[in-house]
Design an enzyme around this catalytic site. Structure first.
Site, PDB file in Angstrom:
ATOM      1  N   ASP A  24       0.850  -1.191   0.000  1.00  0.00           N
ATOM      2  CA  ASP A  24       0.000   0.000   0.000  1.00  0.00           C
ATOM      3  C   ASP A  24       0.890   1.247   0.000  1.00  0.00           C
ATOM      4  O   ASP A  24       1.781   1.373   0.841  1.00  0.00           O
ATOM      5  CB  ASP A  24      -0.890  -0.036   1.253  1.00  0.00           C
ATOM      6  CG  ASP A  24      -1.743   1.217   1.398  1.00  0.00           C
ATOM      7  OD1 ASP A  24      -1.985   1.889   0.381  1.00  0.00           O
ATOM      8  OD2 ASP A  24      -2.174   1.505   2.541  1.00  0.00           O
ATOM      9  N   ASN A  26      -0.493   4.601  -0.223  1.00  0.00           N
ATOM     10  CA  ASN A  26      -1.154   5.858   0.171  1.00  0.00           C
ATOM     11  C   ASN A  26      -1.984   5.708   1.446  1.00  0.00           C
ATOM     12  O   ASN A  26      -2.930   6.453   1.662  1.00  0.00           O
ATOM     13  CB  ASN A  26      -2.034   6.362  -0.977  1.00  0.00           C
ATOM     14  CG  ASN A  26      -3.116   5.356  -1.331  1.00  0.00           C
ATOM     15  OD1 ASN A  26      -3.067   4.199  -0.900  1.00  0.00           O
ATOM     16  ND2 ASN A  26      -4.105   5.782  -2.091  1.00  0.00           N
ATOM     17  N   ASP A  28      -4.316   3.784   2.604  1.00  0.00           N
ATOM     18  CA  ASP A  28      -5.748   3.484   2.702  1.00  0.00           C
ATOM     19  C   ASP A  28      -5.964   2.010   3.073  1.00  0.00           C
ATOM     20  O   ASP A  28      -7.095   1.519   3.071  1.00  0.00           O
ATOM     21  CB  ASP A  28      -6.498   3.846   1.406  1.00  0.00           C
ATOM     22  CG  ASP A  28      -6.054   3.002   0.221  1.00  0.00           C
ATOM     23  OD1 ASP A  28      -5.080   2.216   0.372  1.00  0.00           O
ATOM     24  OD2 ASP A  28      -6.657   3.121  -0.862  1.00  0.00           O
ATOM     25  N   ASP A  32      -1.649  -1.275  -3.913  1.00  0.00           N
ATOM     26  CA  ASP A  32      -1.916  -0.516  -5.132  1.00  0.00           C
ATOM     27  C   ASP A  32      -0.721  -0.574  -6.078  1.00  0.00           C
ATOM     28  O   ASP A  32       0.333  -1.109  -5.729  1.00  0.00           O
ATOM     29  CB  ASP A  32      -2.280   0.936  -4.780  1.00  0.00           C
ATOM     30  CG  ASP A  32      -1.304   1.524  -3.772  1.00  0.00           C
ATOM     31  OD1 ASP A  32      -0.086   1.502  -4.043  1.00  0.00           O
ATOM     32  OD2 ASP A  32      -1.757   1.968  -2.686  1.00  0.00           O
ATOM     33  N   ASP A 101      -4.722 -10.661 -15.964  1.00  0.00           N
ATOM     34  CA  ASP A 101      -5.824 -11.586 -15.752  1.00  0.00           C
ATOM     35  C   ASP A 101      -6.943 -11.234 -16.725  1.00  0.00           C
ATOM     36  O   ASP A 101      -7.301 -10.056 -16.849  1.00  0.00           O
ATOM     37  CB  ASP A 101      -6.313 -11.456 -14.300  1.00  0.00           C
ATOM     38  CG  ASP A 101      -6.634 -12.793 -13.685  1.00  0.00           C
ATOM     39  OD1 ASP A 101      -7.450 -13.516 -14.270  1.00  0.00           O
ATOM     40  OD2 ASP A 101      -6.077 -13.106 -12.616  1.00  0.00           O
ATOM     41  N   ASP A 203      -9.185 -16.565 -16.811  1.00  0.00           N
ATOM     42  CA  ASP A 203      -9.985 -16.965 -15.661  1.00  0.00           C
ATOM     43  C   ASP A 203     -11.142 -17.894 -16.054  1.00  0.00           C
ATOM     44  O   ASP A 203     -11.911 -17.581 -16.965  1.00  0.00           O
ATOM     45  CB  ASP A 203     -10.561 -15.697 -15.014  1.00  0.00           C
ATOM     46  CG  ASP A 203     -11.300 -15.983 -13.727  1.00  0.00           C
ATOM     47  OD1 ASP A 203     -10.655 -16.423 -12.776  1.00  0.00           O
ATOM     48  OD2 ASP A 203     -12.535 -15.753 -13.680  1.00  0.00           O
ATOM     49  N   HIS A 338      -4.169 -17.487  -5.132  1.00  0.00           N
ATOM     50  CA  HIS A 338      -5.134 -16.666  -4.391  1.00  0.00           C
ATOM     51  C   HIS A 338      -6.445 -17.399  -4.126  1.00  0.00           C
ATOM     52  O   HIS A 338      -7.276 -16.899  -3.380  1.00  0.00           O
ATOM     53  CB  HIS A 338      -5.400 -15.380  -5.178  1.00  0.00           C
ATOM     54  CG  HIS A 338      -6.149 -15.645  -6.449  1.00  0.00           C
ATOM     55  ND1 HIS A 338      -5.610 -16.381  -7.493  1.00  0.00           N
ATOM     56  CD2 HIS A 338      -7.405 -15.324  -6.836  1.00  0.00           C
ATOM     57  CE1 HIS A 338      -6.506 -16.476  -8.461  1.00  0.00           C
ATOM     58  NE2 HIS A 338      -7.600 -15.851  -8.093  1.00  0.00           N
TER      59      HIS A 338
HETATM   60  O1  TEU Z   1     -11.681 -19.145 -10.119  1.00  0.00           O
HETATM   61  C1  TEU Z   1     -12.479 -20.074 -10.779  1.00  0.00           C
HETATM   62  C2  TEU Z   1     -12.853 -21.193  -9.946  1.00  0.00           C
HETATM   63  O2  TEU Z   1     -13.116 -22.254 -10.438  1.00  0.00           O
HETATM   64  C3  TEU Z   1     -13.013 -20.921  -8.489  1.00  0.00           C
HETATM   65  O3  TEU Z   1     -14.361 -20.963  -8.210  1.00  0.00           O
HETATM   66  C4  TEU Z   1     -12.373 -21.925  -7.673  1.00  0.00           C
HETATM   67  O4  TEU Z   1     -13.037 -23.133  -7.888  1.00  0.00           O
HETATM   68  C5  TEU Z   1     -12.494 -21.568  -6.232  1.00  0.00           C
HETATM   69  O5  TEU Z   1     -11.908 -20.325  -6.017  1.00  0.00           O
HETATM   70  C6  TEU Z   1     -11.780 -22.583  -5.388  1.00  0.00           C
HETATM   71  O6  TEU Z   1     -11.979 -22.288  -4.047  1.00  0.00           O
HETATM   72  C7  TEU Z   1     -11.559 -17.899 -10.696  1.00  0.00           C
HETATM   73  C8  TEU Z   1     -10.719 -16.963  -9.851  1.00  0.00           C
HETATM   74  O7  TEU Z   1      -9.419 -17.464  -9.741  1.00  0.00           O
HETATM   75  C9  TEU Z   1     -11.375 -16.754  -8.531  1.00  0.00           C
HETATM   76  O8  TEU Z   1     -10.604 -15.955  -7.674  1.00  0.00           O
HETATM   77  C10 TEU Z   1     -12.718 -16.112  -8.783  1.00  0.00           C
HETATM   78  O9  TEU Z   1     -13.407 -16.012  -7.564  1.00  0.00           O
HETATM   79  C11 TEU Z   1     -13.546 -16.897  -9.784  1.00  0.00           C
HETATM   80  O10 TEU Z   1     -12.811 -17.285 -10.931  1.00  0.00           O
HETATM   81  C12 TEU Z   1     -14.675 -16.060 -10.284  1.00  0.00           C
HETATM   82  O11 TEU Z   1     -14.158 -15.080 -11.146  1.00  0.00           O
HETATM   83 CA    CA Z   2      -3.528   2.005  -1.318  1.00  0.00          CA
END
Ligand code: TEU
Ligand code: CA
Length: 568
Positions: A24, A26, A28, A32, A101, A203, A338
């Site tokens: 971060d 700034n 908040d 970023d 992404d 995605d 993530h």
């Molecule tokens: O994830 C796709 C997906 O299949 C997810 O639902 C996954 O099965 C789940 O996160 C497992 O716990 C992508 C992205 O990587 C995810 O962060 C998003 O939430 C999702 O698409 C919707 O865009």
């Molecule tokens: Ca920030």
């Protein structure tokens, strides 16, 4: 030496950055782009060649940027288009490429296309999404991953219709069957490529195609044909590969150096080459979900199996996936991102005595397999799950919806909180740990999600100075991979598949070979190097400072010890 099908993206190491939690600038409490830009020298110091950045586009943040309201604008919380340009130039100046992404299975419900689409049945944007007129009764059930009732059809009173959302009701699914939608997407893809980005992570791309005859699926069918997992059904849209091929012709083929990585939930290994076989002219690489399914109990939501995961099953899975790409196509490998908990907690052991060696062992595994490795930010430090004790601490839509879903079903909420300490996505979304100061150097104000208290001893500043830290081991191994072409292109061979604690394999390219021996356990394990490798000479690299106990071909591996031998 000649290598067939040499490509830069097979030789690189990918570093995934979750911008919201990285740095971060700034005060908040939210990471970023200027914050990220201030850390480019750090990223360069890792030796990685490609950054995958989670979504930074305009978004109401129902799902942390995976609900996009404007594909061609930067989320103001993250910065401006000029920050983006600075980031791209800064990465390129350091020899690092950028992967954005691409979220095109769905948009935000606040995207102008959807705002229009829901206005009237004859709106020009109506066919950009999937609608079902309510006078026909209820649409055939589809499951939503982020819905209190698990219902992917949301009723919308304005036009007395339902719209489809595989994810939250603020993430309506785009209608790929409409050629106009596809053209809009290709145009948007070219917009960023023309700015100089190096490719896309796609995605949930296996879900884009839909069978718009909307067949009725019985509970029995979902159970028997799809193992009660809707992702297997969603990944079987009839025209999926037609669309990917079209995307290749319209976009990818025009940018010969670019790369694509498809996120493919619901895909079996038998289907993988359909996405990435060179002759099919679709995509470059994909990442599958099969490894992520190991180690969970059959019942519950992401409930850990009390016995952990079985190493023979783990070896079998990664060996089979290796074999998919041994002659054609190319794989990726990852142990967390993530959407997953921290790889250390999940596959290693985050107890203080095992944290360092097991982090290094997992790093060794990822960097010595025959696939492009993807590391999630913080894994190079051995960051661990935060293990929240209260639902109030969670920010992730997935956890919150599951909680409500269970409430609705009168499920065991205390058990759910325990399970989430192991499996929740927020475990990996806590702020990056730069130093030991109160908010880990991430922010000077209140962070959007709590900082892991273990940052007082797990942080970049401390590890940078420590020659034996996971961080410096990571840097060392990234270089080792670059220096040993057999670790990139060499053939992979597994030994002792049934061994419960040791994972042994070789990587061989012509006359050059490397042997990797990994102790995936908390115990001292006596081990005999496989017979057929006996004649050779060994030269050692280890993740542990303590010298190896070795007598001839017998070694005793320390808990979570990782050994790399050069075979001569
Ligand atoms: O994830 C796709 C997906 O299949 C997810 O639902 C996954 O099965 C789940 O996160 C497992 O716990 C992508 C992205 O990587 C995810 O962060 C998003 O939430 C999702 O698409 C919707 O865009
Ligand atoms: Ca920030």
């Amino acid at each position: 030496m000649e290598i067939k099908d040499k490509e830069w993206w097979k030789e690189t190491v990918i570093y995934q950055i979750y911008p919201r939690s990285f740095k971060d600038s700034n005060a908040d409490g939210i990471g970023d782009l200027p914050g990220l830009i201030s850390k480019l020298d750090y990223i360069q110091s890792l030796g990685v060649g490609l950054v995958w950045l989670n979504p930074i586009y305009a978004s109401p943040n129902d799902d942390n940027g995976y609900d996009i309201s404007n594909y061609e604008a930067i989320m103001p919380t993250f910065g401006t288009i000029s920050d983006f340009n600075t980031l791209l130039v800064g990465l390129h100046a350091r020899g690092i490429k950028l992967l954005m992404d691409l979220v095109v299975n769905h948009t935000s419900d606040e995207h102008p296309w959807f705002v229009e689409s829901r206005k009237s049945r004859d709106n020009p944007y109506r066919e950009y999404y999937h609608w079902w007129p309510a006078e026909k009764g209820k649409p055939p059930h589809r499951y939503s991953f982020f819905d209190k009732k698990g219902d992917a059809w949301q009723f919308d009173a304005a036009t007395n219709s339902y719209y489809l959302h595989y994810f939250s009701n603020k993430q309506p699914d785009l209608n790929w069957e409409n050629p106009k939608v596809r053209q809009e997407i290709y145009q948007m893809m070219r917009f960023w490529l023309d700015k100089g980005i190096d490719g896309y992570r796609l995605d949930a791309i296996s879900y884009i195609a839909k069978d718009t005859s909307w067949p009725v699926l019985s509970k029995k069918e979902v159970k028997e044909k799809y193992d009660n997992d809707w992702s297997y059904f969603y990944a079987k849209g009839p025209k999926l590969h037609e669309y990917l091929h079209e995307m290749h012709l319209e976009v990818l083929s025009k940018y010969p150096d670019m790369v694509t990585i498809a996120e493919t939930p619901g895909i079996e290994k038998e289907e993988a080459l359909q996405f990435v076989h060179e002759d099919r002219q679709e995509l470059h690489m994909l990442y599958h979900f099969k490894g992520m399914g190991l180690g969970y109990a059959k019942e519950g939501f992401k409930r850990p199996d009390p016995n952990g995961y079985s190493l023979p099953a783990f070896k079998k899975l990664y060996t089979e996936w290796n074999d998919v790409f041994s002659k054609e196509g190319w794989g990726t490998i990852y142990l967390g991102n993530h959407d997953q908990p921290r790889m250390l907690t999940r596959w290693g052991n985050d107890k203080p005595e095992f944290r360092v060696p097991s982090s290094k062992l997992l790093i060794t595994f990822l960097l010595t397999m025959r696939s492009t490795p993807i590391f999630y930010n913080g894994d190079e430090l051995g960051m661990a799950n935060i293990k929240f004790e209260s639902i109030q601490d969670y920010r992730d839509i997935e956890t919150l919806y599951m909680y409500h879903y269970l409430q609705f079903q009168k499920g065991d909420l205390d058990q759910f909180i325990k399970d989430q300490q192991f499996g929740a996505r927020d475990n990996s979304r806590t702020p990056f740990q730069w130093d030991a100061t109160p908010n880990a150097g991430f922010t000077t104000s209140e962070p959007w999600i709590k900082v892991n208290p273990d940052h007082v001893y797990i942080n970049l500043e401390a590890q940078d100075m420590d020659g034996n830290s996971p961080l410096n081991y990571f840097r060392h191994l990234v270089q080792l991979r670059k220096d040993h072409l057999e670790l990139i292109y060499g053939e992979y061979k597994l030994y002792d598949p049934e061994h419960e604690q040791i994972f042994t394999y070789t990587r061989t390219l012509e006359k050059t070979a490397t042997l990797i021996v990994l102790n995936f356990s908390d115990e001292l394990v006596p081990y005999t190097i496989p017979k057929e490798l006996h004649k050779k000479q060994f030269q050692l690299i280890s993740n542990n400072e303590t010298s190896l106990q070795q007598e001839g071909h017998h070694v005793t591996l320390l808990p979570w010890q990782a050994l790399i031998f050069k075979l001569k």
